[in-house]
Design an enzyme around this catalytic site. Structure first.
Site, short mmCIF file in Angstrom:
data_model
loop_
_atom_site.label_atom_id
_atom_site.label_comp_id
_atom_site.label_asym_id
_atom_site.label_seq_id
_atom_site.Cartn_x
_atom_site.Cartn_y
_atom_site.Cartn_z
NE ARG A 161 -18.90 71.76 70.65
CZ ARG A 161 -18.75 70.48 70.38
NH1 ARG A 161 -19.70 69.61 70.74
NH2 ARG A 161 -17.68 70.02 69.77
CB SER A 232 -13.91 75.45 68.13
OG SER A 232 -13.06 74.36 67.89
CD GLU A 328 -17.77 75.48 70.42
OE1 GLU A 328 -17.19 74.83 71.31
OE2 GLU A 328 -17.70 75.19 69.21
#
Length: 342
Positions: A161, A232, A328
């Site tokens: 990520r 998420s 995130e």
């Protein structure tokens, strides 16, 4: 190029936060890009599909919407194809298009929300596959040097990520397109247990994998069109082996698996669930009852309320497990209290 004054951004972020921007530029070509003012740090925002951002309030400056489209076959051989993708394409539509053309490698990444330009920034991944496996290069405008730059896969510094495009100085690069190397022959990736179990006795064809991923995501994650969310909200934490070992002595049933650099990745959703935080609310902001990793806007929540709820989750997880959860989505403007230590 379309320009809006005092633009309402509620329809441009999947949380549905009703923030405003002084000016919003809808950039549809490289020529449009070269005619807009360079973004100012912490004032202006580069925005794609708005599926990975939490707006804390009105934006003092400008919003630059990336709407550069196009999918083109630029090279091919007997085994693979090389395609160029405009950064303003819808990601799921790209995956569907590739599947229809017999170009393989993206099936596990079906139904990820947002536009394609965010894919290399986030190094998006799902069900055992990451973009890094098929990305060849990224083309971007460098605001700092006022020139076009091309990054190969290695230069993108793709990690979990993360990429060079997320690090300081943020928004230096405006991604306009990228190239993907996809395969003609389908090689199923069924490393992810939930995927292989759901497939069961069905043939592991490209279409079946694609359909199964879509079904799993629809079941697990709330639809942002119905209930505002950014998917998420927290990354799965990566712990060194010593800390992971200490955690597992106390909580041996926590889901975990090996990660790069001899670290252990833990399920953030499992930690939140184990802490009993599913359904936790702060006004109209809620930890989803459907999936513990998702924060939702039940209607009318401000970005500040969602961020305050996220901080409550971070605090409880640290108190219970000694683990920091890193957000995130991008939090904009970046709050000084953001806990960014994984």
């Amino acid at each position: 190029m379309k320009i809006q004054q005092n633009a309402n951004l509620a329809a441009y972020n999947t949380f549905g936060i009703a923030a405003k921007a002084e000016l919003m530029f809808e950039i549809e070509s490289e020529e449009d890009l070269l005619s807009v003012p360079a973004p100012r740090a912490e004032r202006d925002l580069l925005l794609g599909g708005g599926s990975n951002i939490l707006l804390l309030g009105d934006i003092e400056g400008n919003v630059l919407l990336n709407r550069i489209r196009g999918i083109a076959l630029i090279d091919e051989d007997t085994d693979s194809v090389l395609i160029e993708v405009g950064a303003g394409e819808n990601w799921h539509c790209l995956v569907s298009h590739a599947l229809g053309q017999g170009w393989h490698g993206l099936e596990n990444l079906a139904l990820i929300p947002g536009l394609t330009g965010a894919a290399p920034i986030q190094n998006i991944g799902a069900y055992g596959v990451e973009l890094a496996e098929v990305l060849e290069s990224v083309t971007a405008w460098d605001w700092s040097s006022a020139q076009w730059v091309v990054f190969n896969n290695h230069q993108c510094e793709l990690r979990y990520r993360d990429s060079i495009f997320k690090r300081e100085p943020r928004d230096r690069y405006f991604i306009t397109s990228f190239n993907l190397r996809l395969q003609r022959e389908f090689a199923p990736r069924l490393d992810y247990a939930g995927l292989s179990e759901r497939l069961g006795k069905k043939p592991a064809s490209a279409q079946n994998v694609f359909d199964t991923v879509v079904a799993l995501r629809q079941e697990k994650l709330p639809d942002p069109v119905v209930l505002g969310n950014a998917g998420s909200f927290f990354k799965n934490p990566l712990l060194d082996r010593s800390k992971a070992g200490d955690l597992l002595k106390t909580y041996p049933n926590l889901p975990h698996w090996p990660a790069a650099n001899e670290r252990i990745k833990f399920s953030a959703a499992a930690l939140i669930d184990a802490a009993g935080l599913k359904g936790l609310t702060l006004g109209p902001a809620e930890v989803s009852r459907q999936h513990a990793l998702v924060l939702v806007n039940r209607g009318g929540a401000s970005g500040q309320e969602i961020w305050a709820l996220a901080q409550q989750v971070q605090d409880r997880i640290y108190e219970n497990f000694g683990v920091h959860l890193e957000p995130e989505p991008r939090i904009f403007p970046a709050p000084p209290s953001a806990k960014l230590t994984a």
